[in-house]
Design a protein around this motif. Structure first.
Motif, PDB file in Angstrom:
ATOM      1  N   VAL A   1     -18.824 -41.437 -57.203  1.00  0.00           N
ATOM      2  CA  VAL A   1     -20.193 -40.805 -57.143  1.00  0.00           C
ATOM      3  C   VAL A   1     -20.523 -40.879 -55.604  1.00  0.00           C
ATOM      4  CG1 VAL A   1     -22.700 -40.915 -57.839  1.00  0.00           C
ATOM      5  CG2 VAL A   1     -20.549 -41.213 -59.636  1.00  0.00           C
ATOM      6  N   HIS A   2     -21.022 -39.660 -55.039  1.00  0.00           N
ATOM      7  CA  HIS A   2     -21.579 -39.836 -53.805  1.00  0.00           C
ATOM      8  C   HIS A   2     -23.094 -39.032 -53.714  1.00  0.00           C
ATOM      9  CE1 HIS A   2     -17.483 -40.317 -52.290  1.00  0.00           C
ATOM     10  NE2 HIS A   2     -17.264 -39.175 -52.944  1.00  0.00           N
TER      11      HIS A   2
ATOM     12  N   PHE B   1     -22.734 -37.741 -47.202  1.00  0.00           N
ATOM     13  CA  PHE B   1     -22.471 -38.250 -48.518  1.00  0.00           C
ATOM     14  C   PHE B   1     -22.332 -39.576 -48.789  1.00  0.00           C
ATOM     15  CE2 PHE B   1     -21.260 -33.960 -48.020  1.00  0.00           C
ATOM     16  CZ  PHE B   1     -22.024 -33.259 -49.054  1.00  0.00           C
ATOM     17  N   LEU B   2     -23.207 -40.304 -49.362  1.00  0.00           N
ATOM     18  CA  LEU B   2     -23.324 -41.795 -49.433  1.00  0.00           C
ATOM     19  C   LEU B   2     -22.373 -42.439 -50.529  1.00  0.00           C
ATOM     20  CD1 LEU B   2     -27.061 -42.239 -48.732  1.00  0.00           C
ATOM     21  CD2 LEU B   2     -25.495 -42.609 -47.200  1.00  0.00           C
ATOM     22  N   ASP B   3     -21.780 -43.493 -50.462  1.00  0.00           N
ATOM     23  CA  ASP B   3     -21.025 -43.879 -51.683  1.00  0.00           C
ATOM     24  C   ASP B   3     -21.914 -44.572 -52.652  1.00  0.00           C
ATOM     25  OD1 ASP B   3     -18.474 -42.869 -50.187  1.00  0.00           O
ATOM     26  OD2 ASP B   3     -17.883 -45.253 -49.609  1.00  0.00           O
TER      27      ASP B   3
ATOM     28  N   LEU C   1     -18.613 -36.835 -58.422  1.00  0.00           N
ATOM     29  CA  LEU C   1     -20.013 -36.067 -58.897  1.00  0.00           C
ATOM     30  C   LEU C   1     -21.023 -36.327 -57.546  1.00  0.00           C
ATOM     31  CD1 LEU C   1     -20.343 -37.868 -62.286  1.00  0.00           C
ATOM     32  CD2 LEU C   1     -19.327 -35.604 -61.668  1.00  0.00           C
ATOM     33  N   PHE C   2     -21.665 -35.467 -56.962  1.00  0.00           N
ATOM     34  CA  PHE C   2     -22.685 -35.623 -56.001  1.00  0.00           C
ATOM     35  C   PHE C   2     -23.977 -35.303 -56.643  1.00  0.00           C
ATOM     36  CE2 PHE C   2     -18.446 -34.162 -54.365  1.00  0.00           C
ATOM     37  CZ  PHE C   2     -18.545 -34.725 -53.316  1.00  0.00           C
ATOM     38  N   VAL C   3     -24.914 -36.477 -56.356  1.00  0.00           N
ATOM     39  CA  VAL C   3     -26.375 -36.166 -56.706  1.00  0.00           C
ATOM     40  C   VAL C   3     -27.165 -36.790 -55.637  1.00  0.00           C
ATOM     41  CG1 VAL C   3     -26.288 -38.609 -57.700  1.00  0.00           C
ATOM     42  CG2 VAL C   3     -27.904 -36.699 -58.709  1.00  0.00           C
ATOM     43  N   THR C   4     -28.563 -36.600 -56.038  1.00  0.00           N
ATOM     44  CA  THR C   4     -29.675 -36.924 -54.949  1.00  0.00           C
ATOM     45  C   THR C   4     -29.560 -38.259 -54.675  1.00  0.00           C
ATOM     46  OG1 THR C   4     -31.116 -36.401 -56.684  1.00  0.00           O
ATOM     47  CG2 THR C   4     -31.130 -35.117 -54.639  1.00  0.00           C
TER      48      THR C   4
END
Length: 249
Positions: free
Chosen positions: A167-168, A240-242, A136-139
């Motif tokens: 999640v990133h 994209f941050l872990d 999943l990618f979110v702000t």
């Protein structure tokens, strides 16, 4: 770590692949507002679509807070416009309209907890299962916008319903944080080379005409993305941050 140092290091994270980010599964991009997906993840979406990976986009808010005083575009019309712009942007990135969901939570007041947030989390979890999402990618939770922070909390709720899913976080307004703002430990994660999809990403951003032009000209308080902000998202890589479970908001 201070925001300036954190973001500088984030810009030097190692370059990885889609497989590195998703584990080979599909992906769900969660955007607090119509346009965040194109700014922060346009290259990711285009790259995944080009490779045939299952991609879904979930837009959390209705977007009507961008021009609250417009008489030409009252809330219902503005919502429809922003959703149409999002579908056009998704098409530019290779994503079909059926792969986009709009939750229509209130812009500038997206709840990060409570029944509405939990319902949103269930929808995101269902969407992740539907496409076999590995990520999943979110702000970013430190983005200085209440809806971006709420979206991060909603995805944290969804993660608990998804099982083993990564999640990133992608920074959007985080770049505007005061330099001395404390944002926690140094960044971990990856950058994705999206240079092959730069034209598609820029076309997607331009599709959000209400946000990048004077399309709606009758609200002096109306929002418009400034050139410096747009330039931030014209680079060759996306960050994209872990987000480990123990660090979720």
């Amino acid at each position: 770590m201070r925001a300036d140092a954190f973001l500088a290091r984030a810009g030097r994270l190692p370059v990885g692949s889609l497989r590195d980010l998703t584990g080979g599964g599909g992906l769900v991009v969660v955007a607090p507002h119509p346009d965040d997906e194109s700014l922060g993840c346009g290259g990711l979406i285009a790259a995944a679509a080009a490779e045939g990976l299952p991609v879904r986009l979930v837009v959390v808010s209705d977007g009507v807070g961008s021009h609250p005083n417009s008489r030409s575009h009252p809330p219902a019309r503005l919502r429809d416009l922003r959703e149409a712009e999002t579908l056009a942007a998704a098409s530019a990135l290779g994503l079909a309209p059926a792969r986009v969901r709009f939750l229509r939570l209130p812009d500038r007041a997206v709840p990060g907890a409570g029944p509405e947030a939990e319902a949103a989390a269930r929808t995101i979890a269902e969407t992740a299962r539907e496409c076999g999402a590995g990520a999943l990618f979110v702000t970013w939770a430190h983005d200085p916008h209440c809806d971006h922070q709420a979206a991060a909390r909603i995805v944290a709720l969804a993660r608990r319903l998804c099982g083993a899913v990564r999640v990133h976080a992608y920074p959007v307004w985080g770049w505007s944080l005061p330099a001395g703002t404390e944002v926690g430990p140094e960044p971990a994660g990856l950058r994705l080379d999206v240079s092959a999809h730069a034209a598609a990403k820029q076309a997607a951003i331009r599709a959000h005409r209400s946000q990048v032009t004077d399309l709606i000209a009758d609200d002096p308080e109306g929002f418009r993305l400034e050139p410096a902000m747009l330039a931030r998202f014209a680079g060759s890589h996306e960050i994209f941050l872990d987000v480990p479970p123990e660090t979720e908001p």
